[in-house]
Motif scaffolding. Structure first.
Motif, PDB file in Angstrom:
ATOM      1  N   GLY A  10      44.934 -41.197  15.629  1.00 25.71           N
ATOM      2  CA  GLY A  10      45.458 -41.962  14.508  1.00 25.71           C
ATOM      3  C   GLY A  10      46.917 -41.666  14.228  1.00 25.71           C
ATOM      4  O   GLY A  10      47.488 -40.713  14.751  1.00 25.71           O
ATOM      5  N   THR A  11      47.509 -42.518  13.414  1.00 22.17           N
ATOM      6  CA  THR A  11      48.875 -42.339  12.947  1.00 22.17           C
ATOM      7  C   THR A  11      48.816 -42.295  11.421  1.00 22.17           C
ATOM      8  O   THR A  11      48.203 -43.152  10.799  1.00 22.17           O
ATOM      9  N   PHE A  12      49.448 -41.276  10.844  1.00 23.77           N
ATOM     10  CA  PHE A  12      49.330 -41.022   9.421  1.00 23.77           C
ATOM     11  C   PHE A  12      50.699 -40.763   8.801  1.00 23.77           C
ATOM     12  O   PHE A  12      51.588 -40.223   9.441  1.00 23.77           O
ATOM     13  N   ASP A  13      50.852 -41.127   7.525  1.00 27.13           N
ATOM     14  CA  ASP A  13      52.044 -40.749   6.772  1.00 27.13           C
ATOM     15  C   ASP A  13      52.016 -39.241   6.570  1.00 27.13           C
ATOM     16  O   ASP A  13      50.940 -38.627   6.504  1.00 27.13           O
ATOM     17  N   TYR A  14      53.190 -38.625   6.437  1.00 28.38           N
ATOM     18  CA  TYR A  14      53.271 -37.180   6.238  1.00 28.38           C
ATOM     19  C   TYR A  14      52.417 -36.698   5.078  1.00 28.38           C
ATOM     20  O   TYR A  14      51.809 -35.646   5.142  1.00 28.38           O
ATOM     21  N   THR A  15      52.373 -37.471   3.999  1.00 31.23           N
ATOM     22  CA  THR A  15      51.668 -37.022   2.795  1.00 31.23           C
ATOM     23  C   THR A  15      50.208 -37.453   2.725  1.00 31.23           C
ATOM     24  O   THR A  15      49.506 -37.082   1.787  1.00 31.23           O
ATOM     25  N   GLN A  16      49.746 -38.199   3.726  1.00 33.92           N
ATOM     26  CA  GLN A  16      48.336 -38.600   3.725  1.00 33.92           C
ATOM     27  C   GLN A  16      47.459 -37.370   3.875  1.00 33.92           C
ATOM     28  O   GLN A  16      47.714 -36.508   4.707  1.00 33.92           O
ATOM     29  N   ARG A  17      46.426 -37.286   3.059  1.00 30.67           N
ATOM     30  CA  ARG A  17      45.539 -36.118   3.093  1.00 30.67           C
ATOM     31  C   ARG A  17      44.363 -36.392   4.020  1.00 30.67           C
ATOM     32  O   ARG A  17      43.746 -37.449   3.953  1.00 30.67           O
ATOM     33  N   LEU A  18      44.093 -35.414   4.879  1.00 37.54           N
ATOM     34  CA  LEU A  18      42.995 -35.497   5.841  1.00 37.54           C
ATOM     35  C   LEU A  18      42.082 -34.297   5.659  1.00 37.54           C
ATOM     36  O   LEU A  18      42.493 -33.248   5.153  1.00 37.54           O
ATOM     37  N   ALA A  19      40.844 -34.434   6.112  1.00 39.87           N
ATOM     38  CA  ALA A  19      39.863 -33.348   6.035  1.00 39.87           C
ATOM     39  C   ALA A  19      40.012 -32.454   7.263  1.00 39.87           C
ATOM     40  O   ALA A  19      39.732 -32.871   8.382  1.00 39.87           O
ATOM     41  N   ARG A  20      40.471 -31.224   7.054  1.00 38.41           N
ATOM     42  CA  ARG A  20      40.636 -30.255   8.142  1.00 38.41           C
ATOM     43  C   ARG A  20      39.538 -29.200   8.025  1.00 38.41           C
ATOM     44  O   ARG A  20      39.221 -28.719   6.931  1.00 38.41           O
ATOM     45  N   ALA A  21      38.936 -28.835   9.167  1.00 36.81           N
ATOM     46  CA  ALA A  21      37.877 -27.825   9.183  1.00 36.81           C
ATOM     47  C   ALA A  21      38.407 -26.498   8.661  1.00 36.81           C
ATOM     48  O   ALA A  21      39.528 -26.094   8.968  1.00 36.81           O
ATOM     49  N   LEU A  22      37.590 -25.841   7.866  1.00 42.47           N
ATOM     50  CA  LEU A  22      37.949 -24.543   7.302  1.00 42.47           C
ATOM     51  C   LEU A  22      37.842 -23.446   8.359  1.00 42.47           C
ATOM     52  O   LEU A  22      37.158 -23.612   9.369  1.00 42.47           O
ATOM     53  N   PRO A  23      38.497 -22.317   8.132  1.00 44.25           N
ATOM     54  CA  PRO A  23      38.421 -21.193   9.071  1.00 44.25           C
ATOM     55  C   PRO A  23      36.974 -20.794   9.346  1.00 44.25           C
ATOM     56  O   PRO A  23      36.136 -20.781   8.443  1.00 44.25           O
ATOM     57  N   GLY A  24      36.685 -20.494  10.608  1.00 42.29           N
ATOM     58  CA  GLY A  24      35.360 -20.036  11.004  1.00 42.29           C
ATOM     59  C   GLY A  24      34.408 -21.145  11.426  1.00 42.29           C
ATOM     60  O   GLY A  24      33.346 -20.865  11.969  1.00 42.29           O
ATOM     61  N   GLU A  25      34.781 -22.399  11.200  1.00 42.96           N
ATOM     62  CA  GLU A  25      33.906 -23.497  11.591  1.00 42.96           C
ATOM     63  C   GLU A  25      33.911 -23.727  13.102  1.00 42.96           C
ATOM     64  O   GLU A  25      32.911 -24.147  13.670  1.00 42.96           O
ATOM     65  N   TYR A  26      35.033 -23.458  13.751  1.00 41.05           N
ATOM     66  CA  TYR A  26      35.152 -23.624  15.202  1.00 41.05           C
ATOM     67  C   TYR A  26      35.911 -22.435  15.773  1.00 41.05           C
ATOM     68  O   TYR A  26      36.932 -22.034  15.219  1.00 41.05           O
ATOM     69  N   PRO A  27      35.464 -21.893  16.899  1.00 39.89           N
ATOM     70  CA  PRO A  27      36.101 -20.701  17.445  1.00 39.89           C
ATOM     71  C   PRO A  27      37.507 -20.944  17.988  1.00 39.89           C
ATOM     72  O   PRO A  27      38.330 -20.050  17.967  1.00 39.89           O
ATOM     73  N   ASP A  28      37.821 -22.166  18.452  1.00 38.52           N
ATOM     74  CA  ASP A  28      39.132 -22.417  19.041  1.00 38.52           C
ATOM     75  C   ASP A  28      40.139 -22.995  18.072  1.00 38.52           C
ATOM     76  O   ASP A  28      41.265 -23.277  18.447  1.00 38.52           O
ATOM     77  N   SER A  29      39.753 -23.174  16.838  1.00 39.91           N
ATOM     78  CA  SER A  29      40.680 -23.699  15.851  1.00 39.91           C
ATOM     79  C   SER A  29      41.706 -22.605  15.551  1.00 39.91           C
ATOM     80  O   SER A  29      41.350 -21.530  15.094  1.00 39.91           O
ATOM     81  N   ARG A  30      42.963 -22.848  15.830  1.00 42.61           N
ATOM     82  CA  ARG A  30      43.990 -21.823  15.763  1.00 42.61           C
ATOM     83  C   ARG A  30      44.587 -21.638  14.374  1.00 42.61           C
ATOM     84  O   ARG A  30      45.008 -20.575  14.001  1.00 42.61           O
ATOM     85  N   ARG A  31      44.691 -22.710  13.631  1.00 39.31           N
ATOM     86  CA  ARG A  31      45.343 -22.655  12.324  1.00 39.31           C
ATOM     87  C   ARG A  31      44.313 -22.355  11.248  1.00 39.31           C
ATOM     88  O   ARG A  31      43.342 -23.042  11.125  1.00 39.31           O
ATOM     89  N   HIS A  32      44.576 -21.328  10.460  1.00 38.10           N
ATOM     90  CA  HIS A  32      43.620 -20.956   9.421  1.00 38.10           C
ATOM     91  C   HIS A  32      44.269 -20.856   8.049  1.00 38.10           C
ATOM     92  O   HIS A  32      43.733 -20.238   7.163  1.00 38.10           O
ATOM     93  N   THR A  33      45.448 -21.449   7.887  1.00 35.77           N
ATOM     94  CA  THR A  33      46.117 -21.402   6.595  1.00 35.77           C
ATOM     95  C   THR A  33      46.243 -22.813   6.048  1.00 35.77           C
ATOM     96  O   THR A  33      46.198 -23.773   6.776  1.00 35.77           O
ATOM     97  N   ARG A  34      46.436 -22.916   4.782  1.00 31.32           N
ATOM     98  CA  ARG A  34      46.612 -24.243   4.166  1.00 31.32           C
ATOM     99  C   ARG A  34      48.029 -24.635   4.170  1.00 31.32           C
ATOM    100  O   ARG A  34      48.992 -24.324   4.058  1.00 31.32           O
TER     101      ARG A  34
END
Length: 101
Positions: free
Chosen positions: A77-101
Motif C-alpha cells: 500500500g501507499t500511505f500518507d505520513y500521518t496515516q495510522r496503521l496497526a503494527r504488531a506489538l513486541p513479541g508477536e513475531y520473532p523476526d519483527s525488528r522494531r519494538h519501539t513506538r
C-alpha cells in the motif's frame, strides 16, 4: 517465512501455524521500518520488506507472514505520513525488528 517461535492460543492462529491475529498498536506510517509487521486487512499480517518514502507518502512492500523467502514481495500500500496503521506489538513475531513506538 517467519517461523513460529512460541505457541499461540487458537483465537490467534485460527487453526493454522501462523499468528493471524497479533496484538497491535496504532502507529503513524512515517514510523514504520522494514522488519515491522502490520495488519492492513483482518487476519492478514504483512511483514514489511522495504519502504519507499517520497513526497509525503510512504509506499510499503511486503509479504504475508505465511509466504516463503522465495516468493516475491508485493506492494502492500501507499500511505500518507500521518496515516495510522496497526503494527504488531513486541513479541508477536520473532523476526519483527522494531519494538519501539
Amino acid at each position: 517465512m517467519i517461523p513460529v517461535h512460541r505457541p499461540f492460543p487458537p483465537r490467534k492462529t485460527l487453526g493454522t501455524q501462523y499468528n493471524l491475529r497479533p496484538a497491535t498498536g496504532p502507529v503513524e506510517a512515517q514510523r514504520l521500518q522494514p522488519g515491522d509487521v502490520i495488519v492492513i486487512d483482518d487476519e492478514c499480517p504483512v511483514f514489511i520488506v522495504s519502504i519507499n518514502r517520497k513526497h509525503g507518502r510512504i509506499r510499503v512492500w511486503g509479504k504475508f507472514i505465511w509466504q516463503t523467502q522465495r516468493e516475491l514481495h508485493w506492494k502492500a500500500g501507499t500511505f500518507d505520513y500521518t496515516q495510522r496503521l496497526a503494527r504488531a506489538l513486541p513479541g508477536e513475531y520473532p523476526d519483527s525488528r522494531r519494538h519501539t513506538r
